[in-house]
Design a protein around this motif. Structure first.
Motif, PDB file in Angstrom:
ATOM      1  N   UNK A  68       0.828  -1.205   0.000  1.00 15.78           N
ATOM      2  CA  UNK A  68       0.000   0.000   0.000  1.00 15.78           C
ATOM      3  C   UNK A  68       0.868   1.263   0.000  1.00 15.78           C
ATOM      4  N   UNK A  69       1.931   1.268   0.806  1.00 11.84           N
ATOM      5  CA  UNK A  69       2.829   2.428   0.822  1.00 11.84           C
ATOM      6  C   UNK A  69       3.486   2.630  -0.537  1.00 11.84           C
ATOM      7  N   UNK A  70       3.877   1.542  -1.168  1.00 13.22           N
ATOM      8  CA  UNK A  70       4.559   1.622  -2.466  1.00 13.22           C
ATOM      9  C   UNK A  70       3.663   2.255  -3.530  1.00 13.22           C
ATOM     10  N   UNK A  71       2.352   2.011  -3.454  1.00 12.20           N
ATOM     11  CA  UNK A  71       1.428   2.572  -4.441  1.00 12.20           C
ATOM     12  C   UNK A  71       1.433   4.097  -4.432  1.00 12.20           C
ATOM     13  N   UNK A  72       1.805   4.690  -3.310  1.00 16.61           N
ATOM     14  CA  UNK A  72       1.832   6.143  -3.205  1.00 16.61           C
ATOM     15  C   UNK A  72       3.064   6.764  -3.842  1.00 16.61           C
ATOM     16  N   UNK A  73       3.992   5.934  -4.312  1.00 16.87           N
ATOM     17  CA  UNK A  73       5.218   6.364  -4.987  1.00 16.87           C
ATOM     18  C   UNK A  73       5.954   7.450  -4.196  1.00 16.87           C
ATOM     19  N   UNK A  74       6.255   7.173  -2.916  1.00 15.23           N
ATOM     20  CA  UNK A  74       6.924   8.183  -2.099  1.00 15.23           C
ATOM     21  C   UNK A  74       8.385   8.364  -2.489  1.00 15.23           C
TER      22      UNK A  74
ATOM     23  N   UNK B 264      12.445   0.206  -4.493  1.00 13.40           N
ATOM     24  CA  UNK B 264      11.957   1.428  -5.115  1.00 13.40           C
ATOM     25  C   UNK B 264      11.949   2.647  -4.200  1.00 13.40           C
ATOM     26  N   UNK B 265      11.959   2.425  -2.877  1.00 11.35           N
ATOM     27  CA  UNK B 265      11.770   3.532  -1.937  1.00 11.35           C
ATOM     28  C   UNK B 265      12.926   3.578  -0.950  1.00 11.35           C
ATOM     29  N   UNK B 266      13.720   4.640  -0.933  1.00 14.63           N
ATOM     30  CA  UNK B 266      14.818   4.753   0.037  1.00 14.63           C
ATOM     31  C   UNK B 266      14.279   4.795   1.467  1.00 14.63           C
ATOM     32  N   UNK B 267      15.052   4.246   2.389  1.00 11.15           N
ATOM     33  CA  UNK B 267      14.655   4.195   3.791  1.00 11.15           C
ATOM     34  C   UNK B 267      15.506   5.134   4.635  1.00 11.15           C
TER      35      UNK B 267
END
Length: 524
Positions: free
Chosen positions: A172-178, A243-246
């Protein structure tokens, strides 16, 4: 280990100059060499991660299954038509075959594509299949920025259940393309076992993916590392990480529940030395995440991460420097009242004062005014900041000092983000309703769990005048709800480039927007 790649020119690169530099040095996509030992190639075992991204770089992480060299290539195009090939670094048993590289001299505000493979140190003609990832460097101009945050993963025995979609909140978080993800701590539950099955209240059975190391509490370095690697087995987590840096911080469960230097370990632990246990946990934590490492204080977690003109993030460490989890009712500040401690306090003041960003986000792994007891059964001892209604006492003295400093400096547009309590809420702090009133109004947003039992709500302390503007929690008669109940939460923040407005939205694992507010920045 972290290797910084030396560069001759530290000026921020444009995308064009990045590609020109790559071409001028003769760097191009290298074909995979013939593999004489194709049946026994190294593996990228737990996906790839990036983290601590800035305007000109970020950290890339991966793990393999043997002594090997990590080979990293970066490009500004997904096709890798033109690439920059970085010098290899070693992945050795001492770091559990993990390696992380600080890749710098990148163009700002640019999508960066990278791929990682490993070369066998015993057979240097044998390489792994490459695994690709991406991140976006921080902008140099005032463009839109968005990010997500939350905490609490694989707690209370709720592990990876394929029948429930795995750790679905990460999807779900990934869908927001943060642009990035703030992990607010409890990245693992080192003290929490993962059984093969859990019986649910409705008679159904929750079925966990299991590994041997999660059949007991973590005590050895290998067991702490295994707890982190368990989460990376989930396909939602691996896809998100690629896809998303932490931006990561820790809380208590990276070591054991409610740990401080005074912790009396439960009978389940053969290792009785809490300091040694914490040292092993800290080593595993640094091995498993793409953090920029401090040369001033090796192992330090608190740090400033700047993400363009609109945003600075101040990552706190509320574990390493705290005093004992005692009553904490002191009226004068001293070692027993330490929570973030004097050195970190001074760092935070300096960093806030030096910030030129529109928004100053303070990432706190524990909430400011929610009461968390060290002994929850008997409601004794202090685990968090809050000491109960009344003027500042004990650990609250640090918050009073920080809030007073923010007002008098003055520092504008501070927002606090946190997790820990396993439900979601929005708190507005009003000095007119507070016992301590030397501060300007501000917001604190709470989110989580990402994948753990849902609890709450907690008691609220009136010292700093918090008002609950939104809350979603199961109620005291329904505690430790499984992820399948749907009450898993994360927060999403968007900062509009043109206006600087910040919109904070609290969401559930189905990506439903539960509540939202838009904050206008105060301009100097």
């Amino acid at each position: 280990m972290t290797i910084r790649i030396p560069t001759r020119n530290f000026r921020p690169l444009s995308r064009r100059r990045f590609l020109t530099t790559a071409a001028a040095t003769g760097i191009s996509t290298i074909a995979m060499p013939y593999l004489s030992r194709a049946a026994d190639r190294p593996l990228v075992t737990h996906g790839v991660q990036s983290g601590d991204v800035s305007t000109d770089g970020g950290v890339v992480w991966a793990r393999t299954d043997r002594p090997a060299q990590m080979l990293v290539e970066v490009s500004t195009t997904e096709s890798f038509k033109s690439v920059r090939k970085l010098p290899p670094i070693a992945a050795l048993p001492e770091s559990d075959f993990t390696a992380k590289m600080l890749v710098d001299n990148l163009p700002g505000g640019q999508d960066i594509f990278y791929r990682v493979k490993f070369r066998d140190l015993s057979h240097t003609d044998v390489e792994s299949e490459p695994v690709a990832g991406r991140f976006r460097t921080a902008p140099t101009d005032k463009r839109d920025v968005s990010f997500v945050w939350g905490g609490d993963v694989a707690g209370q025995g709720w592990g990876i259940n394929a029948d429930d979609g795995g750790m679905f909140t990460f999807s779900a978080m990934r869908k927001n393309k943060p642009d990035f993800f703030i992990h607010s701590g409890d990245t693992i539950y080192a003290d929490g076992l993962i059984p093969s099955e859990v019986k649910l209240a409705d008679g159904k059975t929750w079925k966990n993916l299991t590994i041997p190391e999660k059949a007991k509490v973590a005590e050895t370095l290998d067991e702490f590392r295994a707890a982190h690697k368990y989460n990376f087995l989930d396909e939602n987590v691996r896809a998100f990480n690629a896809e998303v840096p932490i931006f990561v911080q820790w809380d208590d469960h990276e070591v054991t529940n409610n740990w401080s230097a005074s912790k009396d370990l439960p009978a389940a632990y053969k290792e009785r030395n809490i300091a040694l246990l914490a040292a092993r946990a800290q080593r595993a934590f640094h091995d498993m995440y793409p953090m920029r490492e401090s040369i001033v204080e090796p192992g330090r977690i608190y740090r400033t991460l700047s993400y363009g003109p609109h945003l600075d993030v101040f990552m706190l460490d509320e574990r390493s420097y705290r005093g004992p989890n005692g009553p904490n009712l002191q009226t004068e500040y001293g070692p027993d009242a330490y929570f973030i401690g004097p050195e970190q306090m001074q760092w935070l003041k300096r960093a806030l004062l030096n910030s030129r960003a529109t928004w100053k986000v303070i990432a706190s792994d524990m909430p400011l005014s929610l009461i968390v007891y060290d002994d929850a059964t008997n409601k004794k001892g202090s685990e968090a900041f809050a000491q109960g209604d009344g003027p500042p006492r004990g650990r609250e003295l640090e918050i009073a000092e920080i809030l007073r400093f923010i007002k008098t400096a003055p520092i504008q547009n501070t927002v606090w983000l946190t997790a820990d309590v396993h439900y979601t809420a929005a708190h507005y702090y009003d000095p007119n309703k507070a016992q301590f009133q030397e501060f300007e109004p501000f917001w604190e947003f709470v989110s989580g769990p990402l994948h753990a039992g849902t609890f709450g709500p907690n008691e609220l302390d009136n010292t700093f005048g918090p008002e609950v503007r939104f809350i979603k929690a199961p109620g005291l008669d329904k505690q430790n709800l499984p992820p399948s109940a749907g009450m898993q939460f994360f927060g999403h923040v968007k900062i509009e480039g043109a206006t600087g407005q910040m919109t904070v939205t609290l969401r559930d694992r189905a990506d439903v927007a539960l509540w939202s507010t838009t904050l206008d920045p105060k301009l100097a």
